[in-house]
Design an enzyme around this catalytic site. Structure first.
Site, PDB file in Angstrom:
ATOM      1  N   HIS A   1       0.836  -1.152  -0.070  1.00  0.00           N
ATOM      2  CA  HIS A   1       0.133   0.095   0.052  1.00  0.00           C
ATOM      3  C   HIS A   1       0.972   1.393  -0.237  1.00  0.00           C
ATOM      4  O   HIS A   1       0.268   2.375  -0.288  1.00  0.00           O
ATOM      5  CB  HIS A   1      -0.867   0.148   1.120  1.00  0.00           C
ATOM      6  CG  HIS A   1      -1.661  -1.323   1.503  1.00  0.00           C
ATOM      7  ND1 HIS A   1      -1.184  -2.204   2.327  1.00  0.00           N
ATOM      8  CD2 HIS A   1      -2.872  -1.757   0.895  1.00  0.00           C
ATOM      9  CE1 HIS A   1      -2.059  -3.251   2.360  1.00  0.00           C
ATOM     10  NE2 HIS A   1      -2.904  -2.923   1.367  1.00  0.00           N
TER      11      HIS A   1
ATOM     12  N   CYS B   1       3.416  -1.128  -4.343  1.00  0.00           N
ATOM     13  CA  CYS B   1       2.973  -1.332  -5.745  1.00  0.00           C
ATOM     14  C   CYS B   1       3.598  -0.227  -6.660  1.00  0.00           C
ATOM     15  O   CYS B   1       3.588   0.915  -6.156  1.00  0.00           O
ATOM     16  CB  CYS B   1       1.497  -1.443  -5.809  1.00  0.00           C
ATOM     17  SG  CYS B   1       0.985  -1.555  -7.484  1.00  0.00           S
TER      18      CYS B   1
ATOM     19  N   GLU C   1      -2.934   3.294   1.727  1.00  0.00           N
ATOM     20  CA  GLU C   1      -2.426   3.877   0.728  1.00  0.00           C
ATOM     21  C   GLU C   1      -2.580   5.306   0.647  1.00  0.00           C
ATOM     22  O   GLU C   1      -1.698   6.345   0.220  1.00  0.00           O
ATOM     23  CB  GLU C   1      -3.203   3.557  -0.637  1.00  0.00           C
ATOM     24  CG  GLU C   1      -2.746   4.016  -1.812  1.00  0.00           C
ATOM     25  CD  GLU C   1      -3.468   3.518  -3.123  1.00  0.00           C
ATOM     26  OE1 GLU C   1      -3.486   4.412  -3.994  1.00  0.00           O
ATOM     27  OE2 GLU C   1      -3.862   2.015  -3.031  1.00  0.00           O
TER      28      GLU C   1
ATOM     29  N   THR D   1      -5.666   4.158  -5.640  1.00  0.00           N
ATOM     30  CA  THR D   1      -5.808   3.539  -6.854  1.00  0.00           C
ATOM     31  C   THR D   1      -6.868   2.417  -6.857  1.00  0.00           C
ATOM     32  O   THR D   1      -7.185   1.578  -7.773  1.00  0.00           O
ATOM     33  CB  THR D   1      -4.259   2.642  -7.151  1.00  0.00           C
ATOM     34  OG1 THR D   1      -4.020   1.920  -5.912  1.00  0.00           O
ATOM     35  CG2 THR D   1      -3.193   3.533  -7.170  1.00  0.00           C
TER      36      THR D   1
ATOM     37  N   CYS E   1      -5.829   1.913 -10.694  1.00  0.00           N
ATOM     38  CA  CYS E   1      -4.780   1.053 -11.758  1.00  0.00           C
ATOM     39  C   CYS E   1      -5.824   0.015 -12.484  1.00  0.00           C
ATOM     40  O   CYS E   1      -6.869  -0.090 -12.352  1.00  0.00           O
ATOM     41  CB  CYS E   1      -3.983   0.173 -10.494  1.00  0.00           C
ATOM     42  SG  CYS E   1      -5.180  -1.502  -9.829  1.00  0.00           S
TER      43      CYS E   1
END
Length: 327
Positions: free
Chosen positions: A90, A112, A142, A181, A211
């Site tokens: 995250h 990521c 995140e 995302t 994403c």
């Protein structure tokens, strides 16, 4: 955890068509994060410390813990023993790697790459003097990580359309928006449209922040509902943002219900009485083995026919950090 023995209904079982969404389950970022922990354990042995759940799935976390991973919430829980420390998928605030560097920790960043892209994007907007409107959910790791890339007050969180209509950013500063995302594609589009109408000239990302995996999985859910899924089962954790969004998308697409379960044992087949066509998907942090558990659970009570509904193919893979790259 032992699963209950299969319970077969006496007599003929009702027919059930299961529309299996694809893509579903692990995305490239989740796969990379898990491989980082596994490779660190393979190369350096146990323990390997992981700050926060590596991904939001307790069965993944429990599996890694059984191999020797130790999960903590903050670095102050980790002794200065030179063992590897992994940051979760995250992302983390800038203060975390700064503290790790001060303590000379051996760190491995499993953030990521698509989350890292959002971090760099937010930094660029800030460097250009823009105040950032971050679309996301308060308290999500995140969001905490993205806001933590910037000085206090440099970003304002916008959680939904209602907040987009009322947010009051600092006067006199140019604006930019970015997003978490794992949000709903449709919800985010609505928020962005409101912000653009209120603040003409607001800058956005060169490429959308939600994403590819989140977008694809939501499109797949819409696909199985369009094919007639009356109820959609989402395999995922209740603290997994992308899994919760999948259930929301299913309901909005027209399913009469959407059920979030963590594994097959949680599913009550009796609740599906009268359902002839069922949709099945999994959040980006849920392993395929849990989808198979759900199918096995359904077969206890129904004569199941599985049909794949494919809306996209994913071939993206992310490299491991240099410290773990193949020697």
């Amino acid at each position: 955890m032992m699963l209950p023995e299969p319970r077969r209904r006496p007599g003929p079982r009702p027919a059930l068509t299961v529309l299996l969404a694809a893509p579903r389950g692990f995305c490239a970022g989740v796969d990379r994060a898990i491989r980082i922990v596994e490779e660190a354990l393979k190369r350096h042995g146990a323990p390997v410390y992981v700050r926060h759940e590596i991904v939001h799935n307790r069965f993944v976390v429990e599996g890694l813990a059984a191999q020797g991973a130790v999960f903590v919430e903050e670095l102050d829980e980790i002794p200065d023993d030179g063992r590897p420390v992994v940051f979760s998928a995250h992302g983390v605030p800038r203060s975390v790697p700064d503290e790790a560097m001060r303590r000379r920790m051996f760190t491995l960043d499993a953030t990521c790459p698509l989350v890292t892209k959002v971090h760099r994007e937010a930094e660029r907007h800030h460097a250009r003097g823009r105040h950032i409107l971050l679309i996301g959910h308060a308290g999500h790791p995140e969001v905490v990580g993205t806001m933590g890339q910037l000085p206090p007050g440099a970003a304002t969180l916008v959680q939904d359309a209602e907040e987009a209509r009322t947010v009051a950013p600092p006067a006199g500063l140019p604006l930019a928006w970015t997003s978490q995302t794992t949000l709903s594609v449709d919800d985010t589009a609505e928020v962005v449209a409101i912000l653009a109408a209120r603040f003409p000239g607001i800058a956005g990302p060169a490429k959308e922040d939600i994403c590819y995996a989140t977008s694809n999985r939501q499109a797949a859910v819409k696909g199985i509902v369009a094919r007639g899924a009356e109820v959609v089962i989402v395999v995922g954790a209740p603290n997994s943002s992308n899994s919760v969004r999948l259930a929301e998308v299913a309901r909005r697409a027209g399913a009469r219900d959407a059920v979030l379960v963590q594994r097959g044992a949680e599913l009550d087949p009796e609740a599906l009485a009268g359902c002839a066509t069922l949709g099945l998907t999994a959040g980006a942090s849920a392993p395929e083995s849990l989808v198979r558990e759900v199918l096995d659970r359904l077969r206890e009570s129904f004569e199941v026919t599985v049909e794949d509904v494919v809306v996209a193919e994913e071939r993206i893979a992310f490299r491991l950090p240099p410290a773990l790259a193949a020697e």
